[in-house]
Write a protein that holds these residues in place. Structure first.
Motif, PDB file in Angstrom:
ATOM      1  N   SER A   1      20.686  22.718 -18.775  1.00 56.09           N
ATOM      2  CA  SER A   1      19.797  23.474 -17.885  1.00 56.09           C
ATOM      3  C   SER A   1      19.266  22.526 -16.816  1.00 56.09           C
ATOM      4  O   SER A   1      19.215  21.304 -17.008  1.00 56.09           O
ATOM      5  CB  SER A   1      18.645  24.087 -18.679  1.00 56.09           C
TER       6      SER A   1
ATOM      7  N   ALA B   1      23.350  25.346 -22.507  1.00 57.74           N
ATOM      8  CA  ALA B   1      24.137  26.568 -22.700  1.00 57.74           C
ATOM      9  C   ALA B   1      25.528  26.167 -23.176  1.00 57.74           C
ATOM     10  O   ALA B   1      26.029  25.094 -22.824  1.00 57.74           O
ATOM     11  CB  ALA B   1      24.223  27.352 -21.398  1.00 57.74           C
TER      12      ALA B   1
ATOM     13  N   ILE C   1      28.157  33.549 -25.155  1.00 55.73           N
ATOM     14  CA  ILE C   1      27.334  32.530 -24.526  1.00 55.73           C
ATOM     15  C   ILE C   1      26.046  32.346 -25.326  1.00 55.73           C
ATOM     16  O   ILE C   1      25.368  33.324 -25.658  1.00 55.73           O
ATOM     17  CB  ILE C   1      26.992  32.899 -23.073  1.00 55.73           C
TER      18      ILE C   1
ATOM     19  N   VAL D   1      22.418  29.587 -25.925  1.00 55.38           N
ATOM     20  CA  VAL D   1      21.559  28.529 -25.404  1.00 55.38           C
ATOM     21  C   VAL D   1      20.830  27.899 -26.586  1.00 55.38           C
ATOM     22  O   VAL D   1      20.385  28.598 -27.507  1.00 55.38           O
ATOM     23  CB  VAL D   1      20.536  29.070 -24.388  1.00 55.38           C
TER      24      VAL D   1
ATOM     25  N   PRO E   1      29.675  28.804 -19.418  1.00 59.18           N
ATOM     26  CA  PRO E   1      28.386  29.083 -18.776  1.00 59.18           C
ATOM     27  C   PRO E   1      28.020  28.022 -17.750  1.00 59.18           C
ATOM     28  O   PRO E   1      28.364  26.842 -17.892  1.00 59.18           O
ATOM     29  CB  PRO E   1      27.407  29.060 -19.960  1.00 59.18           C
TER      30      PRO E   1
ATOM     31  N   TRP F   1      24.473  27.168 -15.221  1.00 55.51           N
ATOM     32  CA  TRP F   1      23.112  27.528 -14.827  1.00 55.51           C
ATOM     33  C   TRP F   1      22.962  27.584 -13.315  1.00 55.51           C
ATOM     34  O   TRP F   1      23.515  26.758 -12.587  1.00 55.51           O
ATOM     35  CB  TRP F   1      22.119  26.498 -15.348  1.00 55.51           C
ATOM     36  N   SER F   2      22.157  28.519 -12.842  1.00 51.18           N
ATOM     37  CA  SER F   2      21.737  28.495 -11.444  1.00 51.18           C
ATOM     38  C   SER F   2      20.756  27.339 -11.263  1.00 51.18           C
ATOM     39  O   SER F   2      20.105  26.900 -12.225  1.00 51.18           O
ATOM     40  CB  SER F   2      21.082  29.815 -11.047  1.00 51.18           C
TER      41      SER F   2
ATOM     42  N   LYS G   1      19.259  32.062 -14.007  1.00 50.29           N
ATOM     43  CA  LYS G   1      20.491  32.819 -14.193  1.00 50.29           C
ATOM     44  C   LYS G   1      21.601  31.929 -14.756  1.00 50.29           C
ATOM     45  O   LYS G   1      21.551  30.698 -14.632  1.00 50.29           O
ATOM     46  CB  LYS G   1      20.946  33.451 -12.879  1.00 50.29           C
ATOM     47  N   ILE G   2      22.577  32.573 -15.354  1.00 55.42           N
ATOM     48  CA  ILE G   2      23.761  31.875 -15.862  1.00 55.42           C
ATOM     49  C   ILE G   2      24.992  32.631 -15.393  1.00 55.42           C
ATOM     50  O   ILE G   2      25.102  33.844 -15.593  1.00 55.42           O
ATOM     51  CB  ILE G   2      23.748  31.769 -17.396  1.00 55.42           C
TER      52      ILE G   2
ATOM     53  N   PHE H   1      29.167  32.973 -15.755  1.00 55.06           N
ATOM     54  CA  PHE H   1      30.174  32.711 -16.792  1.00 55.06           C
ATOM     55  C   PHE H   1      31.412  33.537 -16.473  1.00 55.06           C
ATOM     56  O   PHE H   1      31.412  34.357 -15.545  1.00 55.06           O
ATOM     57  CB  PHE H   1      29.636  33.061 -18.181  1.00 55.06           C
TER      58      PHE H   1
ATOM     59  N   ALA I   1      19.078  34.458 -17.588  1.00 54.16           N
ATOM     60  CA  ALA I   1      19.218  33.508 -18.689  1.00 54.16           C
ATOM     61  C   ALA I   1      18.342  33.899 -19.874  1.00 54.16           C
ATOM     62  O   ALA I   1      17.557  33.098 -20.402  1.00 54.16           O
ATOM     63  CB  ALA I   1      18.878  32.107 -18.207  1.00 54.16           C
TER      64      ALA I   1
END
Length: 325
Positions: free
Chosen positions: A63, A70, A82, A84, A106, A108-109, A114-115, A117, A133
């Motif tokens: 993250s 993730a 997915i 975390v 996955p 991460w933004s 957000k994620i 995938f 997320a």
């Protein structure tokens, strides 16, 4: 249309990106009999296992704040989903659970909300999705075509997503807006290009390509406008895959294969390569933890236009298989 010609010579080593330092490295290893997530220090020391179960755990992604990882796992349903977990491997939470299909890779933004995938939940081949997320979010599909779109990665400013696509007949690096619009072929050649990763300042994308001498797989870097293609590894006797930029922008992790895959690190200009793992099984899919050291700089905007390409048939596709062998 032929792609750009690689730039010869060695470029200067980039200076560190302000506001970030390099933490631990997460990676996938088969050393205990199946695919599990491990972490190690940036120098390769203190390698420890985070996940422990009979299912495959793959594709670790830190993250942005460095507190969570993730990953994809088939632990609950037999199909990849997915998840975390905390940075120490505790408190794993499943985020996706489609009625059919599997979810992988996955990413991460930059703001951690957000994620992205890839999944074949709605089609025979994988497509790119984005979700909040949190568990049981409603993913939004960003790509929709009959070919494979996979392994999304966000630009540091959050406005773009790079990914791998076979829509033009071979594997290429594409870039699109984060809402799925303006999908453009960045590499555009007849070679196999895969696994993009953005530089922290947003100006370059590293990826692996079969464009090495003798057809070897090498780590390349290209400007986000499609210029300045450079072969960083240039090692025709081995294959290199899965690049991952360090948070401070000075290093790149990657996999090197001689008899099996091991994790290496080099300067961002391809110099000073160092072996971090060394055992008889594959260690792959490295990702670097970001540790904040001050205000995060504003990334350079990404004009126009890293990544796992699953095979055309998903019959033999299990978590992470396609991007590490």
């Amino acid at each position: 249309t032929p792609g750009p010609t690689p730039t010869p010579g060695v470029t200067p080593t980039p200076g560190p990106t302000p506001g970030a330092s390099n933490g631990k490295i997460a990676f996938r290893s088969f050393r205990d009999g199946n695919a599990e997530i491990y972490v190690m220090d940036a120098n390769g020391m203190n390698q420890s296992r985070l996940t422990t179960n009979p299912a495959d755990d793959s594709s670790p992604a830190w993250s942005p704040d460095g507190t969570k990882i993730a990953f994809s796992s088939s632990r609950d349903t037999g199909l990849s989903r997915i998840y975390v977990m905390d940075a120490d491997g505790t408190n794993p939470v499943r985020l996706t659970n489609p009625s059919i299909g599997a979810d992988f890779n996955p990413a991460w933004s930059p703001d951690g909300t957000k994620i992205a995938f890839d999944s074949n939940r709605d089609s025979a081949s994988p497509e790119i999705y984005v979700m909040d997320a949190i568990p049981d979010s409603n993913p939004i599909r960003l790509t929709n075509n009959s070919s494979s779109d996979s392994a999304p990665v966000w630009s540091p400013d959050g406005t773009k997503i790079a990914f791998t696509s076979s829509r033009d007949g071979d594997s290429e690096i594409f870039v699109m807006a984060s809402n799925g619009s303006s999908q453009d072929n960045l590499t555009n050649n007849t070679l196999f290009d895969s696994t993009p990763t953005w530089s922290p300042d947003g100006t370059k994308i590293a990826f692996y390509s079969s464009g090495g001498s003798l057809g070897s797989e090498e780590i390349f870097v290209i400007g986000v406008g499609g210029t300045g293609l450079t072969n960083l590894t240039n090692a025709p006797a081995t294959d290199e895959r899965n690049p991952a930029w360090s948070p401070d922008g000075t290093k790149i992790l990657y996999n090197d294969r001689t008899t099996n895959r091991e994790i290496y690190v080099m300067d961002a200009n391809g110099m000073n390569r160092t072996n971090l793992t060394n055992n008889s099984v594959d260690d792959t899919e490295p990702d670097w933890q970001r540790l904040a050291t001050g205000p995060t700089p504003t990334p350079v905007p990404t004009p126009g236009g890293g990544c796992f390409v699953p095979p055309a048939s998903l019959a033999n596709w299990y978590p992470g298989q396609g991007n590490s062998n």
